[in-house]
Design a protein around this motif. Structure first.
Motif, PDB file in Angstrom:
ATOM      1  N   GLU A 127       0.872  -0.978  -0.214  1.00  0.00           N
ATOM      2  CA  GLU A 127       0.515  -0.152   0.163  1.00  0.00           C
ATOM      3  C   GLU A 127       1.026   1.290  -0.230  1.00  0.00           C
ATOM      4  O   GLU A 127       2.088   1.387   0.646  1.00  0.00           O
TER       5      GLU A 127
ATOM      6  N   LYS B  31      -5.228   6.069   1.636  1.00  0.00           N
ATOM      7  CA  LYS B  31      -4.363   4.353   0.881  1.00  0.00           C
ATOM      8  C   LYS B  31      -3.998   3.724  -0.086  1.00  0.00           C
ATOM      9  O   LYS B  31      -5.668   3.793  -0.147  1.00  0.00           O
TER      10      LYS B  31
ATOM     11  N   PRO C 205      -4.026   0.520  -3.586  1.00  0.00           N
ATOM     12  CA  PRO C 205      -2.773  -0.782  -3.657  1.00  0.00           C
ATOM     13  C   PRO C 205      -1.745  -0.620  -4.625  1.00  0.00           C
ATOM     14  O   PRO C 205      -2.274   0.414  -5.517  1.00  0.00           O
TER      15      PRO C 205
END
Ligand SMILES: NC(=O)c1ccc[n+]([C@@H]2O[C@H](COP(=O)([O-])OP(=O)(O)OC[C@H]3O[C@@H](n4cnc5c(N)ncnc54)[C@H](O)[C@@H]3O)[C@@H](O)[C@H]2O)c1
Length: 375
Positions: free
Chosen positions: A207, A219, A221
């Motif tokens: 992340e 956050k 990915p």
């Protein structure tokens, strides 16, 4: 001079501001319309640029007065938007990479060939005085036969400054596909096409945390390799080493160095249009800075479209689809090699585009005169 090329932009995000600045300078281009999935973004651009209308994507594609679509969408949408523009009979110039994959990019080039329209692609940084002065130095024999190059790009991650950095961490992004186009396009411009590659890659965090804007702290990915190294074998026999990282913090290595039998060359940042070229000839005892000797002076993003507009009909533009495809295949193959552990042969090739003579297309002629006087 002929009539200006009429341009419509799809994608009104972070990078459009640089294009708008340069469209105001380039007489060969006329911006007529802008569109975005988010109509408010297109509207905001139309409000700051006289004579430009904000429309929907479909309206822009159907507009009779748009001859070329400038595709400033995210990499995952590059091919889809380009194919729609081509289907509407328009030429297209896209931000890099040409597409997220070579499979997608191939469909774009094929559709354009059938439709008889032109495909251009960023980066056009290589047409500026930095890379073009370095290229002229090589062509003039100042370093003798080129043997090798190194290309180094280090940043701890674009999520630190970009308010919507998701795409940098999805397929089509990562340090290689995002920043590699500048470096690999420069290496092909300087040393010619690539015939095979090997690569190795790693991935640190799953992340990334957005560092600015309304989504600060959120956050995103990570689905890509965030540190990539590779070795490119050029058709000439020269070897280039790539070091591309969204993980490392800082580097003191030059962005690009080229070594020949008779000298070494420090090449400026290929993500910039200008910068100093330094030469260390064999037997010398110090680096010397070369005078600016080639390239579009005072240039910026969009000059590749002006170059395309002045390319004779039927000829490949310098910032053209064939070069962008080759660069994409090289990058994709470095990642494939990293994952398979084998060297990969490159099936495509691209001619080094013709060098750009020292040219003032727009902007500040006095700056050039001052540089010449200082050299
Ligand atoms: N941001 C930079 O500094 C920078 C520098 C050089 C090149 N680029 C390249 O420019 C491109 C755009 O980057 P950005 O930073 O402006 O991204 P961004 O996310 O800020 O903007 C992209 C825009 O495209 C729109 N969009 C996405 N898909 C669309 C679709 N299918 N149809 C219409 N609109 C669509 C989005 O709504 C958004 O407004 C990328 O390819 C990137 O690699 C960015």
């Amino acid at each position: 001079m002929g009539k200006p090329l009429k341009v419509g932009i799809i994608g009104c995000g972070a990078i459009i501001a640089q294009y708008l600045t340069n469209f105001r300078k380039l007489q060969d281009l006329e911006l007529v319309a802008v569109a975005d999935l988010d109509p408010a973004r297109a509207q905001a651009v139309a409000e700051q640029y006289d004579g430009v209308r904000a429309v929907s994507v479909d309206e822009l594609l159907a507009a009779d007065d748009v001859e070329l679509v400038l595709n400033l969408t995210i990499p995952a949408a590059h091919a889809d938007v380009a194919l729609k523009a081509i289907a509407a009979g328009k030429s297209v110039y896209g931000e890099k990479p040409l597409a997220a994959t070579t499979a997608e990019a191939r469909t774009v080039l094929e559709a354009a060939r059938k439709a008889g329209v032109v495909v251009g692609c960023a980066p056009d940084t290589v047409l500026g005085t930095g890379i073009q002065t370095a290229r002229k130095a090589i062509d003039d024999g100042l370093i003798g036969a080129p043997i090798s190059a190194s290309a180094t790009m280090v940043t701890p991650g674009h999520e630190r400054w970009h308010p919507n950095p998701d795409f940098y961490y999805q397929p089509g992004g990562g340090p290689l596909l995002d920043m590699g186009p500048y470096y690999v396009t420069a290496l092909v411009t300087l040393l010619g096409p690539v015939v095979s590659v090997t690569g190795a890659a790693s991935h640190t965090r799953n992340e990334r945390t957005i560092g600015s804007g309304p989504r600060q702290g959120e956050k995103v990915p990570v689905a890509i390799d965030s540190h990539v190294t590779g070795v490119l074998t050029h058709a000439s026999g020269a070897l280039s080493t790539l070091f591309m990282s969204f993980d490392a913090v800082k580097s003191k290595s030059p962005n690009i160095e080229i070594h020949g039998e008779q000298g070494s060359l420090v090449v400026p940042d290929p993500n910039h249009f200008d910068g100093e070229v330094q030469l260390f000839p064999l037997g010398a005892d110090a680096w010397e800075t070369l005078p600016v000797s080639a390239g579009y002076v005072d240039s910026g993003r969009g000059f590749g479209i002006a170059d395309l507009a002045s390319t004779p009909e039927g000829a490949e533009p310098r910032a053209g689809g064939t070069l962008a495809f080759h660069v994409l295949e090289v990058m994709e193959s470095v990642l494939e090699s990293a994952h398979t552990g084998t060297a990969i042969r490159i099936s495509s090739t691209a001619e080094r585009p013709a060098g750009v003579e020292l040219t003032v297309l727009a902007g500040n002629v006095r700056e050039l005169q001052a540089q010449e006087a200082a050299s």
